[in-house]
Design a protein around this motif. Sequence first.
Motif, mmCIF file in Angstrom:
data_model
loop_
_atom_site.group_PDB
_atom_site.id
_atom_site.type_symbol
_atom_site.label_atom_id
_atom_site.label_comp_id
_atom_site.label_asym_id
_atom_site.label_seq_id
_atom_site.Cartn_x
_atom_site.Cartn_y
_atom_site.Cartn_z
ATOM 1 N N ARG A 195 10.665 -19.033 -6.017
ATOM 2 C CA ARG A 195 10.871 -17.644 -6.445
ATOM 3 C C ARG A 195 9.545 -17.004 -6.847
ATOM 4 N NH1 ARG A 195 14.245 -16.929 -4.192
ATOM 5 N NH2 ARG A 195 15.821 -18.165 -5.162
ATOM 6 N N ILE A 196 8.676 -17.761 -7.516
ATOM 7 C CA ILE A 196 7.354 -17.252 -7.906
ATOM 8 C C ILE A 196 6.553 -16.901 -6.658
ATOM 9 C CG2 ILE A 196 5.141 -17.898 -8.960
ATOM 10 C CD1 ILE A 196 7.335 -17.279 -11.026
ATOM 11 N N ASN A 197 6.604 -17.757 -5.658
ATOM 12 C CA ASN A 197 5.889 -17.487 -4.405
ATOM 13 C C ASN A 197 6.444 -16.247 -3.696
ATOM 14 O OD1 ASN A 197 4.089 -19.596 -4.751
ATOM 15 N ND2 ASN A 197 5.388 -21.054 -3.656
ATOM 16 N N GLU A 198 7.769 -16.087 -3.725
ATOM 17 C CA GLU A 198 8.381 -14.891 -3.141
ATOM 18 C C GLU A 198 7.936 -13.637 -3.892
ATOM 19 O OE1 GLU A 198 12.615 -15.392 -3.085
ATOM 20 O OE2 GLU A 198 12.541 -16.970 -1.571
ATOM 21 N N TYR A 199 7.866 -13.750 -5.200
ATOM 22 C CA TYR A 199 7.436 -12.615 -6.023
ATOM 23 C C TYR A 199 5.994 -12.228 -5.681
ATOM 24 C CZ TYR A 199 6.010 -9.889 -10.066
ATOM 25 O OH TYR A 199 5.503 -8.907 -10.873
ATOM 26 N N LYS A 200 5.115 -13.209 -5.597
ATOM 27 C CA LYS A 200 3.720 -12.933 -5.240
ATOM 28 C C LYS A 200 3.630 -12.288 -3.849
ATOM 29 C CE LYS A 200 1.485 -16.674 -7.834
ATOM 30 N NZ LYS A 200 0.728 -17.940 -7.663
ATOM 31 N N SER A 201 4.437 -12.782 -2.938
ATOM 32 C CA SER A 201 4.459 -12.239 -1.576
ATOM 33 C C SER A 201 4.932 -10.787 -1.580
ATOM 34 C CB SER A 201 5.363 -13.102 -0.696
ATOM 35 O OG SER A 201 5.442 -12.576 0.588
ATOM 36 N N SER A 202 5.922 -10.486 -2.411
ATOM 37 C CA SER A 202 6.424 -9.112 -2.483
ATOM 38 C C SER A 202 5.350 -8.161 -3.004
ATOM 39 C CB SER A 202 7.695 -9.023 -3.326
ATOM 40 O OG SER A 202 7.416 -9.217 -4.691
ATOM 41 N N ILE A 203 4.565 -8.616 -3.953
ATOM 42 C CA ILE A 203 3.474 -7.786 -4.476
ATOM 43 C C ILE A 203 2.430 -7.550 -3.383
ATOM 44 C CG2 ILE A 203 1.540 -7.720 -6.108
ATOM 45 C CD1 ILE A 203 3.422 -9.097 -8.128
ATOM 46 N N LYS A 204 2.113 -8.589 -2.619
ATOM 47 C CA LYS A 204 1.153 -8.438 -1.515
ATOM 48 C C LYS A 204 1.662 -7.429 -0.490
ATOM 49 C CE LYS A 204 -0.955 -13.022 -1.819
ATOM 50 N NZ LYS A 204 -1.090 -14.338 -1.174
ATOM 51 N N THR A 205 2.966 -7.478 -0.215
ATOM 52 C CA THR A 205 3.558 -6.540 0.746
ATOM 53 C C THR A 205 3.396 -5.103 0.269
ATOM 54 O OG1 THR A 205 5.161 -8.191 1.493
ATOM 55 C CG2 THR A 205 5.714 -5.881 1.902
ATOM 56 N N VAL A 206 3.684 -4.857 -1.002
ATOM 57 C CA VAL A 206 3.552 -3.503 -1.563
ATOM 58 C C VAL A 206 2.092 -3.051 -1.519
ATOM 59 C CG1 VAL A 206 3.758 -2.113 -3.672
ATOM 60 C CG2 VAL A 206 5.611 -3.667 -3.008
ATOM 61 N N VAL A 207 1.172 -3.926 -1.901
ATOM 62 C CA VAL A 207 -0.255 -3.578 -1.890
ATOM 63 C C VAL A 207 -0.704 -3.267 -0.462
ATOM 64 C CG1 VAL A 207 -2.587 -4.468 -2.287
ATOM 65 C CG2 VAL A 207 -0.812 -4.793 -4.021
ATOM 66 N N ASN A 208 -0.268 -4.062 0.509
ATOM 67 C CA ASN A 208 -0.634 -3.795 1.907
ATOM 68 C C ASN A 208 -0.095 -2.451 2.383
ATOM 69 O OD1 ASN A 208 -2.213 -6.073 2.411
ATOM 70 N ND2 ASN A 208 -0.432 -7.309 2.952
ATOM 71 N N LYS A 209 1.125 -2.097 1.996
ATOM 72 C CA LYS A 209 1.686 -0.791 2.357
ATOM 73 C C LYS A 209 0.867 0.334 1.725
ATOM 74 C CE LYS A 209 6.518 -2.204 2.901
ATOM 75 N NZ LYS A 209 7.877 -2.037 2.351
ATOM 76 N N ARG A 210 0.466 0.146 0.489
ATOM 77 C CA ARG A 210 -0.331 1.181 -0.198
ATOM 78 C C ARG A 210 -1.716 1.325 0.439
ATOM 79 N NH1 ARG A 210 1.607 3.579 -4.474
ATOM 80 N NH2 ARG A 210 3.543 2.837 -5.353
ATOM 81 N N ILE A 211 -2.291 0.218 0.864
ATOM 82 C CA ILE A 211 -3.592 0.261 1.550
ATOM 83 C C ILE A 211 -3.449 1.006 2.878
ATOM 84 C CG2 ILE A 211 -5.306 -1.155 2.758
ATOM 85 C CD1 ILE A 211 -4.931 -3.243 0.468
ATOM 86 N N THR A 212 -2.387 0.700 3.630
ATOM 87 C CA THR A 212 -2.139 1.386 4.899
ATOM 88 C C THR A 212 -1.953 2.883 4.664
ATOM 89 O OG1 THR A 212 -1.132 -0.591 5.837
ATOM 90 C CG2 THR A 212 -0.631 1.486 6.926
ATOM 91 N N TRP A 213 -1.184 3.246 3.648
ATOM 92 C CA TRP A 213 -0.992 4.659 3.290
ATOM 93 C C TRP A 213 -2.328 5.320 2.988
ATOM 94 C CZ3 TRP A 213 2.017 8.897 2.864
ATOM 95 C CH2 TRP A 213 1.673 9.867 1.929
ATOM 96 N N GLU A 214 -3.091 4.682 2.143
ATOM 97 C CA GLU A 214 -4.360 5.278 1.688
ATOM 98 C C GLU A 214 -5.387 5.381 2.814
ATOM 99 O OE1 GLU A 214 -6.515 7.377 -0.763
ATOM 100 O OE2 GLU A 214 -4.582 6.563 -1.395
ATOM 101 N N ASN A 215 -5.478 4.368 3.657
ATOM 102 C CA ASN A 215 -6.530 4.328 4.683
ATOM 103 C C ASN A 215 -6.135 4.975 6.010
ATOM 104 O OD1 ASN A 215 -8.146 2.976 2.863
ATOM 105 N ND2 ASN A 215 -7.655 0.963 3.675
ATOM 106 N N ASN A 216 -4.832 5.100 6.290
ATOM 107 C CA ASN A 216 -4.428 5.600 7.597
ATOM 108 C C ASN A 216 -3.340 6.669 7.543
ATOM 109 O OD1 ASN A 216 -4.917 2.380 7.926
ATOM 110 N ND2 ASN A 216 -5.875 3.522 9.583
ATOM 111 N N THR A 217 -2.202 6.306 6.990
ATOM 112 C CA THR A 217 -1.000 7.116 7.105
ATOM 113 C C THR A 217 -1.152 8.499 6.472
ATOM 114 O OG1 THR A 217 0.255 5.060 7.007
ATOM 115 C CG2 THR A 217 1.493 7.101 6.771
ATOM 116 N N LYS A 218 -1.656 8.556 5.264
ATOM 117 C CA LYS A 218 -1.792 9.845 4.578
ATOM 118 C C LYS A 218 -2.694 10.783 5.375
ATOM 119 C CE LYS A 218 -4.080 10.037 0.688
ATOM 120 N NZ LYS A 218 -4.518 10.055 -0.720
ATOM 121 N N LYS A 219 -3.795 10.262 5.902
ATOM 122 C CA LYS A 219 -4.730 11.061 6.695
ATOM 123 C C LYS A 219 -4.050 11.578 7.960
ATOM 124 C CE LYS A 219 -9.152 10.694 9.091
ATOM 125 N NZ LYS A 219 -10.174 9.786 9.571
#
Length: 166
Positions: free
Chosen positions: A9-33
Amino acid sequence: MKLEHLEERINEYKSSIKTVVNKRITWENNTKKLIVETLRKVETAYPVGWKVQELKWIHTNEAVNITFDSFPADLIDFTNKIPTYQFLQGGALVFSQLHNGDIEIIVTFPILENWILSENEIVELGVFSPRDITEKLIVEKIDEFLKEMIKWEVPIIKNKMGFKAQ
């Protein structure tokens, strides 16, 4: 339950945080523009009184919208035929980043004076991962937005007043 059982469960939680951070990076670097550039192209190509805005919500959420800000210049003379006609500002197509990094696309409508905002004043057009947003999708959502605004401006009368045949 032993402490070791939590590791998965801890590993799943860490993975979920990575997923959110990756989505935010994609938004910031590509999608919003991409959204801003596409909306600005539309704003310039079709000058109907709308403008593009970049918004920062509370802390980490951001949004981009295109909103009807003024009356189309080429219709001013037409509306001057009725001096009491009043343009209602508002109505927007909003690309809003959710807490999980996904992008919710909604339509909001102009707010009428003394009108209580209801859930009918917002139409959800979908929730997408930032990497799934393309220029084609943005244009499709602008088309849906315009259809919603037309329905709002000139609603289809569903119930006719009168007598029922017996």
